[in-house]
Design an enzyme around this catalytic site. Structure first.
Site, mmCIF file in Angstrom:
data_model
loop_
_atom_site.group_PDB
_atom_site.id
_atom_site.type_symbol
_atom_site.label_atom_id
_atom_site.label_comp_id
_atom_site.label_asym_id
_atom_site.label_seq_id
_atom_site.Cartn_x
_atom_site.Cartn_y
_atom_site.Cartn_z
ATOM 1 N N ARG A 74 -3.899 9.581 -3.233
ATOM 2 C CA ARG A 74 -5.153 10.265 -3.606
ATOM 3 C C ARG A 74 -5.382 10.374 -5.113
ATOM 4 O O ARG A 74 -4.423 10.491 -5.877
ATOM 5 C CB ARG A 74 -5.149 11.668 -3.004
ATOM 6 C CG ARG A 74 -5.230 11.621 -1.502
ATOM 7 C CD ARG A 74 -5.081 12.986 -0.857
ATOM 8 N NE ARG A 74 -5.259 12.853 0.592
ATOM 9 C CZ ARG A 74 -4.318 12.401 1.415
ATOM 10 N NH1 ARG A 74 -3.127 12.047 0.949
ATOM 11 N NH2 ARG A 74 -4.567 12.280 2.712
ATOM 12 N N HIS A 99 -6.456 5.686 -1.112
ATOM 13 C CA HIS A 99 -6.051 4.318 -0.786
ATOM 14 C C HIS A 99 -7.033 3.230 -1.247
ATOM 15 O O HIS A 99 -7.343 2.292 -0.495
ATOM 16 C CB HIS A 99 -5.825 4.189 0.722
ATOM 17 C CG HIS A 99 -4.637 4.972 1.232
ATOM 18 N ND1 HIS A 99 -3.578 5.339 0.435
ATOM 19 C CD2 HIS A 99 -4.320 5.429 2.482
ATOM 20 C CE1 HIS A 99 -2.693 6.006 1.151
ATOM 21 N NE2 HIS A 99 -3.115 6.084 2.394
ATOM 22 N N HIS A 170 1.809 0.192 3.898
ATOM 23 C CA HIS A 170 1.589 1.357 4.763
ATOM 24 C C HIS A 170 2.053 1.090 6.193
ATOM 25 O O HIS A 170 1.363 1.438 7.159
ATOM 26 C CB HIS A 170 0.102 1.730 4.725
ATOM 27 C CG HIS A 170 -0.197 3.165 4.992
ATOM 28 N ND1 HIS A 170 -0.074 3.723 6.236
ATOM 29 C CD2 HIS A 170 -0.598 4.165 4.178
ATOM 30 C CE1 HIS A 170 -0.409 5.001 6.174
ATOM 31 N NE2 HIS A 170 -0.729 5.291 4.932
ATOM 32 N N SER A 171 3.210 0.461 6.357
ATOM 33 C CA SER A 171 3.731 0.226 7.716
ATOM 34 C C SER A 171 4.125 1.538 8.368
ATOM 35 O O SER A 171 4.735 2.403 7.737
ATOM 36 C CB SER A 171 4.954 -0.691 7.662
ATOM 37 O OG SER A 171 4.543 -2.023 7.460
ATOM 38 N N TYR A 172 3.759 1.646 9.641
ATOM 39 C CA TYR A 172 4.213 2.770 10.464
ATOM 40 C C TYR A 172 5.376 2.241 11.294
ATOM 41 O O TYR A 172 5.204 1.320 12.091
ATOM 42 C CB TYR A 172 3.123 3.211 11.442
ATOM 43 C CG TYR A 172 1.928 3.909 10.842
ATOM 44 C CD1 TYR A 172 0.949 3.194 10.161
ATOM 45 C CD2 TYR A 172 1.746 5.274 11.008
ATOM 46 C CE1 TYR A 172 -0.171 3.826 9.647
ATOM 47 C CE2 TYR A 172 0.628 5.916 10.499
ATOM 48 C CZ TYR A 172 -0.322 5.183 9.818
ATOM 49 O OH TYR A 172 -1.438 5.811 9.321
ATOM 50 N N ASP A 241 3.595 14.893 5.069
ATOM 51 C CA ASP A 241 2.636 14.041 4.352
ATOM 52 C C ASP A 241 2.801 14.373 2.872
ATOM 53 O O ASP A 241 1.898 14.900 2.228
ATOM 54 C CB ASP A 241 1.203 14.326 4.844
ATOM 55 C CG ASP A 241 0.221 13.234 4.415
ATOM 56 O OD1 ASP A 241 0.638 12.317 3.690
ATOM 57 O OD2 ASP A 241 -0.959 13.326 4.798
ATOM 58 N N GLU A 301 6.001 5.301 2.093
ATOM 59 C CA GLU A 301 5.159 4.559 1.148
ATOM 60 C C GLU A 301 5.712 4.744 -0.260
ATOM 61 O O GLU A 301 5.466 5.767 -0.897
ATOM 62 C CB GLU A 301 3.724 5.069 1.223
ATOM 63 C CG GLU A 301 3.137 5.092 2.624
ATOM 64 C CD GLU A 301 1.985 6.078 2.741
ATOM 65 O OE1 GLU A 301 1.083 6.072 1.899
ATOM 66 O OE2 GLU A 301 1.997 6.881 3.681
HETATM 67 C C1 GLA Z 1 -1.354 8.371 3.667
HETATM 68 C C2 GLA Z 1 -1.824 9.728 3.367
HETATM 69 C C3 GLA Z 1 -2.198 10.435 4.612
HETATM 70 C C4 GLA Z 1 -3.197 9.644 5.389
HETATM 71 C C5 GLA Z 1 -2.676 8.249 5.634
HETATM 72 C C6 GLA Z 1 -3.700 7.352 6.267
HETATM 73 O O1 GLA Z 1 -0.094 8.319 4.098
HETATM 74 O O2 GLA Z 1 -0.896 10.474 2.622
HETATM 75 O O3 GLA Z 1 -2.675 11.705 4.298
HETATM 76 O O4 GLA Z 1 -4.407 9.594 4.673
HETATM 77 O O5 GLA Z 1 -2.278 7.662 4.462
HETATM 78 O O6 GLA Z 1 -4.203 7.818 7.448
#
Ligand code: GLA
Length: 335
Positions: A74, A99, A170-172, A241, A301
């Site tokens: 952000r 992002h 941004h891999s989950y 987060d 990340e």
């Molecule tokens: C990042 C942000 C989260 C969210 C994701 C995308 O990890 O920190 O708050 O916005 O991306 O959904």
């Protein structure tokens, strides 16, 4: 390029090694669609959330597996000042910039510079003024798979004018498998003693908050699910987060899934790492036959700190023609 031509440019690639690891990627956002590693029984297990096919990454995707830029995370109110000039970026996350804006690098069709059995090089040139960022930024992102089951990502970006840059992937992950229900049982360890403290909009206040004695402390390994509720209550995030201030010990993080026996370690030269537990995934995205839900995957990340351009004491994200952006992150898998 019109839409029909753009679609023609979309491709998928498979990287593989001799140790049983296979990674499928596409040039749409450099997304990692699948990442298969041997589990404790020697069977391949796909450990990333992903969509069905490359074209799907042009639509809604919660940033599944993609490269994020120009600036990941952000920027407060989407504002920053560079050499006395104020810039206003898109506010695409409430009142904040997130992002890279409305159409970040995750939605771009990248050029394939080089492609081999275990390596691929993508490039993208972001024109001056794209998403209101100054300067023409030429970006290169390289994925390399090695025999020890490490996927390494190298980032490089050079500019013709002073600008800002903070790239990440941004891999989950769900090390039990992309189709496993949640991540609560994963045992996580993070080498960080502090977080960048944030307000309710997840913008850093500028302070560093020690993790000791809080739900955020992962110096000693613990299951993600143990304190996720308590962590989520702190800034109404619904889970983790938060940007961890890495303390320089390698690896930055390690995660183990008891069910599959898969262990992942993350190594990077970046000073920060956002640990995001997939709090906003809400059943709106389906891929590989699964409708993804809250906490069905987690992201690590690696990055410069959030809103770093507005916090002079944070490591700088400013790049100049003499000082390109360069970083790497390596994800290693063992069983
Ligand atoms: C990042 C942000 C989260 C969210 C994701 C995308 O990890 O920190 O708050 O916005 O991306 O959904």
């Amino acid at each position: 390029m019109n839409f029909a031509e753009a679609i023609m440019e979309i491709k998928t690639f498979e990287l593989s090694n001799q140790s049983g690891m296979t990674v499928t990627v596409t040039n749409v956002g450099c997304a990692i669609i699948s990442l298969k590693v041997p589990d404790k029984n020697g069977q391949p297990r796909d450990v990333v959330l992903g969509l069905d096919k490359a074209e799907d990454y042009l639509g809604k995707h919660f940033y599944l597996g993609v490269i994020i830029g120009r600036v990941g995370n952000r920027i407060g109110y989407g504002k920053f000042t560079l050499d006395g000039k104020e810039y206003q970026l898109a506010t695409n996350d409430g009142k904040q910039h997130l992002h890279g804006g409305v159409e970040g690098f995750d939605k771009k069709i990248w050029t394939v510079e080089e492609s081999g059995p275990a390596k691929i090089v993508f490039s993208y040139v972001s024109p001056d003024g794209e998403e209101n960022y100054p300067g023409r930024l030429a970006v290169r992102c390289t994925y390399t798979l090695s025999q020890d089951n490490t996927l390494r990502i190298d980032y490089f970006a050079e500019t013709d004018t002073k600008t800002i840059c903070n790239l990440t992937n941004h891999s989950y992950f769900n090390l039990e498998g992309y189709d496993a229900k949640d991540i609560y049982g994963h045992v996580m360890q993070i080498n960080a003693d502090q977080l960048t403290a944030v307000d309710e909009a997840l913008i850093p206040t500028g302070a560093f908050a020690p993790v000791a004695g809080t739900p955020f402390d992962f110096n000693a390994p613990k299951p993600i699910g143990q304190d996720i509720e308590k962590a989520g209550a702190v800034n109404s995030t619904g889970g983790f987060d938060h940007n961890y201030v890495l303390n320089g010990k390698a690896p930055a993080a390690s995660v183990y899934a008891p069910g599959s026996g898969v262990k992942m370690t993350v190594t990077t030269d970046m000073p920060g790492m956002q640990f995001y537990s997939g709090n906003f995934i809400d059943g709106a995205v389906t891929g590989k036959g699964v409708t993804y839900q809250k906490h069905s995957g987690f992201c690590l990340e690696t990055q410069l700190y959030p809103d770093t351009i507005n916090q002079p004491h944070f490591p700088s994200c400013v790049v100049t023609p003499d000082k390109p952006f360069r970083s790497f992150t390596a994800f290693k898998f063992e069983k």
